[in-house]
Write an enzyme that holds these catalytic residues in place. Structure first.
Site, PDB file in Angstrom:
ATOM      1  N   ASN A 147       0.813  -1.218   0.000  1.00  0.00           N
ATOM      2  CA  ASN A 147       0.000   0.000   0.000  1.00  0.00           C
ATOM      3  C   ASN A 147       0.848   1.270   0.000  1.00  0.00           C
ATOM      4  OD1 ASN A 147       0.887  -0.348   2.628  1.00  0.00           O
ATOM      5  ND2 ASN A 147      -1.130  -0.339   3.562  1.00  0.00           N
ATOM      6  N   ARG A 285       3.904   7.874  11.465  1.00  0.00           N
ATOM      7  CA  ARG A 285       3.375   7.474  12.766  1.00  0.00           C
ATOM      8  C   ARG A 285       3.227   8.710  13.642  1.00  0.00           C
ATOM      9  NH1 ARG A 285       2.047   3.824  10.289  1.00  0.00           N
ATOM     10  NH2 ARG A 285       2.396   1.594  10.617  1.00  0.00           N
ATOM     11  N   GLN A 314      -4.550   4.223  18.316  1.00  0.00           N
ATOM     12  CA  GLN A 314      -5.505   4.108  17.223  1.00  0.00           C
ATOM     13  C   GLN A 314      -6.543   3.040  17.570  1.00  0.00           C
ATOM     14  OE1 GLN A 314      -3.124   5.765  13.383  1.00  0.00           O
ATOM     15  NE2 GLN A 314      -3.104   3.560  13.607  1.00  0.00           N
ATOM     16  N   HIS A 333      -7.015   6.692   9.966  1.00  0.00           N
ATOM     17  CA  HIS A 333      -5.874   6.043   9.306  1.00  0.00           C
ATOM     18  C   HIS A 333      -6.366   5.230   8.109  1.00  0.00           C
ATOM     19  CE1 HIS A 333      -1.759   3.858   9.975  1.00  0.00           C
ATOM     20  NE2 HIS A 333      -1.910   4.303   8.745  1.00  0.00           N
TER      21      HIS A 333
END
Length: 383
Positions: A147, A285, A314, A333
């Site tokens: 990704n 991050r 998260q 995210h």
């Protein structure tokens, strides 16, 4: 019978989609550097389906059933009474995603004596305590490159959203306004700006390549300097460290992995060394920043804008200060979990599982920890 615990984000609020906006997704021949896409023996899903949620199960329910493995799929991952915590002690495999990470702390690893494989569906394994994994001989793997371009595209989008003041402008249009002066009072062109990337790996380099046509001056810093030919082709200015880059550009885009040397690097001191009115985009991050310092820099005007899709933890609490800070273009995210990316990282997850279950070597580019040490991509990226 062996057991896998898979932690994925919840299904859509309105339920698993019966149809999709598009009937197909493009078929790629290879990754941009020529490396091969995932090569599992087969897949049990149609590319373009929603795979990263609980009902999607990464398209692996039949695979585990055919292998005779017990599979537990949940989104309940936090706290001592969570499904993840209850199912972990007898798990052989844990699979999660960076977008809804199952945090494998040293304490949790100690509670999982059977755990042998921690697999990240996507890129980024910092939610696993790598030292604890090394000490226990646990293999840690992820789908490198699956990704990367998805995240690079998201980065360019958020850069433009910040500089062009897109989010407030869109809000005025939706709310029935025509507040042109309010919209453009914080809107600029990116053309002619200095744009810098921290870490020019697969994602960072893809961002540089995509920003070049906008007519910006490109800068980067990395522990591994790019070849001279690449620097010449992109017109790159190299900086030996983060501090020198941050002071020299109008826009900073963060793509470094999280480790001791990057944790909290964007603190008040570094932010105040940047040009007043600079922009910071972070799809790496959240822990590479000091959240309170980001808020203060936006409120004081030291930063003109902050965007990203990474938070800590998260998911973040409803009252997380980044939800309310001014001049931001935050998203959940989602950058690396497009339907296109999901097809790749689901296939890559199956490829890793097939090799691991058969006792075959896992591709080095997928490895983070193996045989008690950093390995493959992990040896190159983590310190």
């Amino acid at each position: 019978m062996a057991k896998c615990v898979m932690v994925l984000y919840p299904d859509p609020v309105d339920g698993y989609p019966p149809t999709y906006a598009r009937d197909t997704i493009p078929v790629l021949d290879s990754y941009p550097d020529g490396s091969t896409l995932p090569t599992p023996s087969g897949i049990d899903f149609t590319p373009g389906e929603l795979l990263g949620c609980v009902s999607g199960a990464l398209g692996l329910r039949r695979f585990f059933a055919d292998a005779g493995y017990e599979l537990v799929v949940t989104s309940d991952k936090d706290g001592p009474d969570s499904v993840f915590e209850r199912e972990l002690p007898d798990a052989d495999i844990v699979i999660s995603q960076p977008f809804w990470p199952a945090y494998l702390s040293a304490e949790r690893i100690a509670k999982a004596p059977k755990l042998k494989l921690a697999l990240t569906a996507g890129i980024g394994s910092d939610h696993v305590d790598l030292d604890a994994a090394k000490a226990r001989g646990i293999t840690v793997a992820e789908e490198t490159y699956s990704n990367s371009i998805s995240v690079a595209e998201h980065t360019v989008m958020q850069t433009l959203a910040l500089v062009r003041n897109f989010v407030p402008s869109h809000r005025y249009a939706v709310d029935g306004g025509w507040n042109i002066a309010d919209c453009v009072s914080r809107a600029y062109d990116v053309e002619g700006m200095d744009f810098g990337v921290i870490a020019a790996g697969r994602i960072g380099r893809a961002v540089l390549e995509r920003m070049k046509p906008f007519g910006v001056h490109l800068h980067y810093t990395d522990i591994h300097r790019l070849p001279d030919a690449v620097e010449r082709d992109l017109g790159l200015t190299f900086h030996p460290d983060v501090a020198s880059l941050a002071a020299a550009v109008d826009i900073v885009s963060v793509h470094s992995p999280l480790y001791a040397g990057t944790r909290g690097m964007f603190d008040a001191t570094l932010l105040n060394s940047m040009r007043r009115g600079a922009y910071l985009v972070n799809t790496a991050r959240a822990e590479e920043t000091v959240p309170e310092a980001i808020v203060a820099a936006l409120e004081s005007g030291q930063l003109a804008g902050y965007a990203g899709d990474v938070w800590h933890p998260q998911p973040p609490a409803p009252d997380h200060p980044w939800r309310r800070m001014p001049h931001q273009a935050m998203t959940p995210h989602v950058s690396g979990s497009t339907l296109s990316a999901q097809a790749r990282y689901a296939a890559g997850t199956r490829e890793i599982l097939e090799d691991w279950l058969a006792g075959r070597p896992i591709r080095p580019e997928y490895l983070i920890v193996a045989d008690g040490a950093l390995a493959g991509t992990g040896a190159r990226s983590y310190r």
